[in-house]
Design an enzyme around this catalytic site. Sequence first.
Site, PDB file in Angstrom:
ATOM      1  N   HIS A 137       0.812  -1.231   0.000  1.00 30.90           N
ATOM      2  CA  HIS A 137       0.000   0.000   0.000  1.00 30.90           C
ATOM      3  C   HIS A 137       0.844   1.279   0.000  1.00 30.90           C
ATOM      4  O   HIS A 137       0.735   2.118   0.876  1.00 30.90           O
ATOM      5  CB  HIS A 137      -0.971  -0.007   1.183  1.00 30.90           C
ATOM      6  CG  HIS A 137      -2.065  -1.015   1.055  1.00 30.90           C
ATOM      7  ND1 HIS A 137      -3.237  -0.946   1.771  1.00 30.90           N
ATOM      8  CD2 HIS A 137      -2.166  -2.137   0.285  1.00 30.90           C
ATOM      9  CE1 HIS A 137      -4.006  -1.985   1.455  1.00 30.90           C
ATOM     10  NE2 HIS A 137      -3.377  -2.713   0.555  1.00 30.90           N
ATOM     11  N   GLU A 163     -13.522   2.464  -4.333  1.00 26.56           N
ATOM     12  CA  GLU A 163     -14.394   3.626  -4.389  1.00 26.56           C
ATOM     13  C   GLU A 163     -13.847   4.773  -5.220  1.00 26.56           C
ATOM     14  O   GLU A 163     -12.644   5.035  -5.243  1.00 26.56           O
ATOM     15  CB  GLU A 163     -14.749   4.108  -2.989  1.00 26.56           C
ATOM     16  CG  GLU A 163     -13.603   4.468  -2.092  1.00 26.56           C
ATOM     17  CD  GLU A 163     -14.095   4.845  -0.690  1.00 26.56           C
ATOM     18  OE1 GLU A 163     -14.745   4.001  -0.030  1.00 26.56           O
ATOM     19  OE2 GLU A 163     -13.811   5.976  -0.262  1.00 26.56           O
ATOM     20  N   TYR A 210     -10.471  -9.316   4.459  1.00 32.34           N
ATOM     21  CA  TYR A 210     -10.195 -10.490   3.637  1.00 32.34           C
ATOM     22  C   TYR A 210     -10.513 -11.779   4.383  1.00 32.34           C
ATOM     23  O   TYR A 210     -10.850 -12.794   3.781  1.00 32.34           O
ATOM     24  CB  TYR A 210      -8.737 -10.487   3.173  1.00 32.34           C
ATOM     25  CG  TYR A 210      -8.433  -9.424   2.156  1.00 32.34           C
ATOM     26  CD1 TYR A 210      -8.939  -9.500   0.865  1.00 32.34           C
ATOM     27  CD2 TYR A 210      -7.643  -8.324   2.478  1.00 32.34           C
ATOM     28  CE1 TYR A 210      -8.672  -8.526  -0.078  1.00 32.34           C
ATOM     29  CE2 TYR A 210      -7.362  -7.338   1.544  1.00 32.34           C
ATOM     30  CZ  TYR A 210      -7.883  -7.439   0.271  1.00 32.34           C
ATOM     31  OH  TYR A 210      -7.623  -6.463  -0.667  1.00 32.34           O
TER      32      TYR A 210
END
Length: 394
Positions: free
Chosen positions: A170, A265, A286
């Site tokens: 990330h 999103e 997850y």
Amino acid sequence: MLSVFLAGQVLAQSSSGPVETRQPNGTDQKPAFEGQTRASQPAQMPTIETQVVAEGLPHLWSMEFLPDGRMLVTAKEGTMHIVGTDGKASAALAGVPAVDAAGQGGLLDVALAPDFDRSGLIFFSFSEPRDGGNGTSVASAKLVLSGDGAELQDAKVIFRQMPTYDGDKHYGSRLVFGPAGELYVTVGERSDRQTRVQSQDVKSGFGKVFRIDTTGKALADNPLVGTDGAMPEIWSYGHRNLQAAALDGQGRLWTVEHGPKGGDELNRPEAGKNYGWPKVTYGIEYSGGEIGDGITALSGTEQPVYYWDPVIGPSGMVFYDDDAVPEWKGAFLIGGLVTQGLVVLHMENDRVTFEEHVPLDARIRDVKVGPDGSIYAVTESRGGGSTILKLTKA
């Protein structure tokens, strides 16, 4: 009906109803307003033809067109190349700083300076190895072209996402120049549970959109300038992992971020606003459990303009304002890592009116519009190689 000619095949999908018909992961979650997810496909969709313009490339992460029609590309492993109009890639450019390419790290996005024709400056983001870990950093350099190749001169880091963290996930990251030359930098929250909560902390650089000048400094009119303890470079916060960003036709920033298991999103980040992660989200862990309190709305946080559950795996994004594919004029084109194709969002009054998918049978890492108005998509394989496809109306 949409048709895509790919490797000798015609792939088609029905134009009735939404593209996504699978059960959402957040089975009890409901959209906050009509049209926030699973928009219908348009009644008329163009027939799209694909052409391979470059193949056998290293594992690419991003591309940018140069004024002469060649492409500047970044490779995850930490190299930069020039891809000629003949589809051939140059040797690795000299002058690129070291990157930490483990996991999701590597050499990430690249953008030409608004005055590139005069200055020759480029800006790029990368996972920078540091004492105690790594982090997303932004560097500038002068791109000096010579024959079929090039080199970087005077490369220097202008901005660092802080704090440093010892992880490999990330990083984000996309770079977008605004209409006044401001530079938007999107980053991730480093994934782990102990870091994700810092998306809500304006003293931390995790899970943010930054707005800086070309020297890396905060803009004087940024929303948190003068707020005690806050990072002045922050534009918006509460984000998860932003790997897609683009300006619309009005020069406003839009982003698409990776959600968890469900909950990718689309947002239009506005100054000082909180986009919720991880307090508020669509989708689930997850592992199957709820994220936080399992809520999808909370006072003081913004709803996404649109969300996907199951996910598309967004990476790369462009606003299409050309005429080569007139049906897509005014739409956002988004790369789909999970959907393995192009996601097209038709917009009206800042809402998604229709969604269509162009199947390309490959993970799409970046999307750009070429000088001819055609769309170019960067594919990636988990084994490491990349291809650049050209999409045109048949």
